[in-house]
Write a protein that holds these residues in place. Sequence first.
Motif, PDB file in Angstrom:
ATOM      1  N   ALA A 233      51.138  33.273   9.618  1.00  0.00           N
ATOM      2  CA  ALA A 233      50.448  32.428  10.595  1.00  0.00           C
ATOM      3  C   ALA A 233      49.228  33.148  11.163  1.00  0.00           C
ATOM      4  N   ARG A 234      49.367  34.448  11.436  1.00  0.00           N
ATOM      5  CA  ARG A 234      48.234  35.211  11.981  1.00  0.00           C
ATOM      6  C   ARG A 234      47.120  35.336  10.957  1.00  0.00           C
TER       7      ARG A 234
ATOM      8  N   LEU B 274      38.729  22.296  16.228  1.00  0.00           N
ATOM      9  CA  LEU B 274      39.264  23.354  15.361  1.00  0.00           C
ATOM     10  C   LEU B 274      39.193  24.716  16.038  1.00  0.00           C
ATOM     11  N   TYR B 275      38.071  24.976  16.688  1.00  0.00           N
ATOM     12  CA  TYR B 275      37.957  26.236  17.421  1.00  0.00           C
ATOM     13  C   TYR B 275      39.078  26.375  18.439  1.00  0.00           C
ATOM     14  N   GLU B 276      39.344  25.306  19.148  1.00  0.00           N
ATOM     15  CA  GLU B 276      40.348  25.361  20.212  1.00  0.00           C
ATOM     16  C   GLU B 276      41.735  25.695  19.666  1.00  0.00           C
ATOM     17  N   ILE B 277      42.146  25.034  18.586  1.00  0.00           N
ATOM     18  CA  ILE B 277      43.507  25.279  18.094  1.00  0.00           C
ATOM     19  C   ILE B 277      43.622  26.617  17.377  1.00  0.00           C
ATOM     20  N   LEU B 278      42.530  27.068  16.752  1.00  0.00           N
ATOM     21  CA  LEU B 278      42.579  28.344  16.039  1.00  0.00           C
ATOM     22  C   LEU B 278      42.530  29.537  16.993  1.00  0.00           C
ATOM     23  N   GLU B 279      41.928  29.356  18.145  1.00  0.00           N
ATOM     24  CA  GLU B 279      41.821  30.447  19.104  1.00  0.00           C
ATOM     25  C   GLU B 279      42.997  30.509  20.061  1.00  0.00           C
ATOM     26  N   GLU B 280      43.941  29.566  19.947  1.00  0.00           N
ATOM     27  CA  GLU B 280      45.149  29.622  20.761  1.00  0.00           C
ATOM     28  C   GLU B 280      45.999  30.807  20.339  1.00  0.00           C
TER      29      GLU B 280
END
Length: 281
Positions: free
Chosen positions: A248-249, A274-280
């Motif tokens: 996942a990482r 996409l930025y928001e979910i990937l940077e969570e």
Amino acid sequence: MRVGFVGAGKVGCSLGKYLAEQKTQVSGYYSKSPQSARDAAEFTKSNAFETLEAVIEESDILFLTVPDGQIAPVWEKIKKYPIHGKMICHCSGSLSSKIFYDIEKTGATGFSIHPLLAVSNRHESYSEIPKALFTIEGSPQGIEAMEAFCREKNLQVQRIAADVKTRYHGAAVMASNLVLGLLACAQSELEQCGFTQENAKKALEPLVTGNVERYLQTSAVDALTGPIERADVQTVERHLHTFRDLHARIYRDLSLEVLEIAKGKHPHRDYHQLYEILEEK
């Protein structure tokens, strides 16, 4: 120019064999393992030296094809001998010629010469050397002569600065060793879907080779496809919910890099979600 080697492993054997086939006078090999030196000498039709002094005396260019941790200790021994006018080289990707820190006092010149090539077999990899780019840096007073020698032997050469060697080598690791790690991750996930190991590799082959070929022929921007490129938020979210821990990482971090490529391909496309979910985290 007579070329000798300290160290008779994969890199030393491969480079020596290649140079011998380019009509270079390979003087021979010295190694802590006499048998390794004899094997390399037989392979390259050269000599196996019993002492470090002998290979130094019989060589104009001396390659230290030893593990990185042994370069400095070997140099400490070499500099005690008369080496005025000789070219001393190592083949480390991450270390620079600065490891020969006091070479100017000896009258010799020092260089790091590294092939961008996965040298995996001491008796076969030499045939791939013409495809490889060799990076070179070292003594200013001898760098042009060393470059000329390499080009005379039909080697592709790129000069770099000593202070970027670590970054350069890290980039090479990303493009070779770490790619294998990524492929192993993908194979593992396919095996969890019921694929055999062999079928997983067969399934991945056209994906891998197709992407690499398109990248090499065009660019990362032109080659990019997939859910990141098309801003498919739902698919990416499902992937993130499916993969666990390390995988996942890896998916998340590489997706952020791919997102930068996607922005270059579609500068007006909205990738905010996409930025928001990937940077969570």
